[in-house]
Scaffold this active site. Structure first.
Site, PDB file in Angstrom:
ATOM      1  CG  MET A 258       9.867  11.454  -6.295  1.00 27.47           C
ATOM      2  SD  MET A 258       8.575  12.702  -6.274  1.00 27.47           S
ATOM      3  CE  MET A 258       9.599  14.176  -6.369  1.00 27.47           C
ATOM      4  CB  CYS A 259       7.859   6.318  -3.007  1.00 30.77           C
ATOM      5  SG  CYS A 259       9.229   6.770  -1.921  1.00 30.77           S
ATOM      6  CD  GLN A 260       5.454   3.764  -9.460  1.00 27.24           C
ATOM      7  OE1 GLN A 260       4.494   3.009  -9.569  1.00 27.24           O
ATOM      8  NE2 GLN A 260       6.238   4.053 -10.488  1.00 27.24           N
TER       9      GLN A 260
ATOM     10  CB  ILE B  83       7.457   0.150  -4.197  1.00 33.63           C
ATOM     11  CG1 ILE B  83       6.739   0.917  -5.305  1.00 33.63           C
ATOM     12  CG2 ILE B  83       6.923  -1.266  -4.082  1.00 33.63           C
ATOM     13  CD1 ILE B  83       6.895   0.291  -6.674  1.00 33.63           C
TER      14      ILE B  83
ATOM     15  CG  ASN C 235       5.225   9.482  -5.044  1.00 31.73           C
ATOM     16  OD1 ASN C 235       6.402   9.827  -5.091  1.00 31.73           O
ATOM     17  ND2 ASN C 235       4.440   9.503  -6.098  1.00 31.73           N
TER      18      ASN C 235
END
Length: 268
Positions: free
Chosen positions: A1-3, A78, A108
């Site tokens: 996953m995203c951060q 990100i 996220n």
């Protein structure tokens, strides 16, 4: 996953140190290589940078690491794509206007079967579940409060009702700000700390870099950092609980704002 990475301060502060470590996770120390973005509030304006390239290779990210833009509220992201292709329009954070202020949002997680009815001016440009969630949140806030921005406790009360409705569809770690406060919600992983006097040296976990903040701050400075995973190896980070909502103002968590918030007449 995203951060996610957020900063909330009582005085304009640059995020070069934290972003330098965070950007390394965009393709070097982690696999979040599907784009990135960052937004800095400055007065009534926002400096908004997004790039579909990995943060470790992006010339725009290099600019952010070398240009100390100062802000009291910053949101960065990100991306590791789960919904929507790798494209500029799908890079967080997203930005819209409401009540004469810019709002910035990043997410996220992954939302399943989330198809909200969007019947107002807030429509997605890309095809992510995240942008749909942002548009729906703004739509519902405007539906409750009309054309007048509510007081912070009323806004907190509304978000405390609306955010769980989105989180019911999956993982919803998110950050949201209009430049006056920074809201965050934790579904799985979110950590925060407050740097204030007496300041000490901090050491990044993703890059060989340390800063003695006592040399670059004043005794009155206060900075809150909120992030998906701790950025430093020698500081004490507070882990958020599942389902926890946070609100930061002037570099401090407003711990009672959600429990004491009273909905306005329009939201009853």
């Amino acid at each position: 996953m995203c951060q996610l990475l957020g900063m909330n301060c009582n005085v304009p502060t640059d995020i070069v140190f934290s972003f330098t470590g965070f950007a390394m996770r965009g393709g070097r120390t982690d696999t979040h290589h599907d784009g990135w973005g960052i937004a800095f509030f400055e007065g009534a304006g926002v400096r908004h940078f997004v790039d579909h390239q990995p943060a470790v290779h992006s010339p725009v990210a290099t600019l952010i690491k070398t240009y100390p833009i100062k802000s009291r509220n910053v949101i960065a992201h990100i991306r590791k794509a789960t919904q929507g292709e790798v494209a500029l329009e799908n890079c967080h954070p997203f930005m819209r206007e409401l009540w004469g202020r810019y709002w910035v949002f990043a997410h996220n997680g992954d939302l399943k079967d989330f198809h909200p009815a969007l019947d107002g001016p807030f429509r997605p440009v890309g095809n992510t579940d995240s942008e749909q969630a942002f548009c729906w949140l703004l739509q519902e806030l405007r539906r409750r409060f009309g054309d007048v921005r509510p007081a912070l406790p009323d806004l907190a009360a509304a978000l405390a009702e609306l955010v769980p409705q989105i989180a019911a569809h999956g993982t919803f770690n998110m950050m949201l700000s209009d430049g006056s406060a920074l809201f965050a919600h934790c579904s799985t992983n979110l950590y925060w700390l407050v740097r204030q006097h007496p300041f000490d040296t901090a050491i990044l976990s993703d890059e060989d870099m340390r800063v003695d903040f006592s040399q670059v701050t004043t005794p009155n400075d206060r900075v809150a950092i909120i992030v998906t995973q701790p950025l430093t190896t020698n500081e004490r980070w507070t882990a958020c609980a599942t389902g926890e909502m946070l609100c930061f103002v002037d570099g401090l968590p407003q711990k009672n704002i959600f429990s004491t918030a009273v909905p306005s007449e329009m939201s009853k």
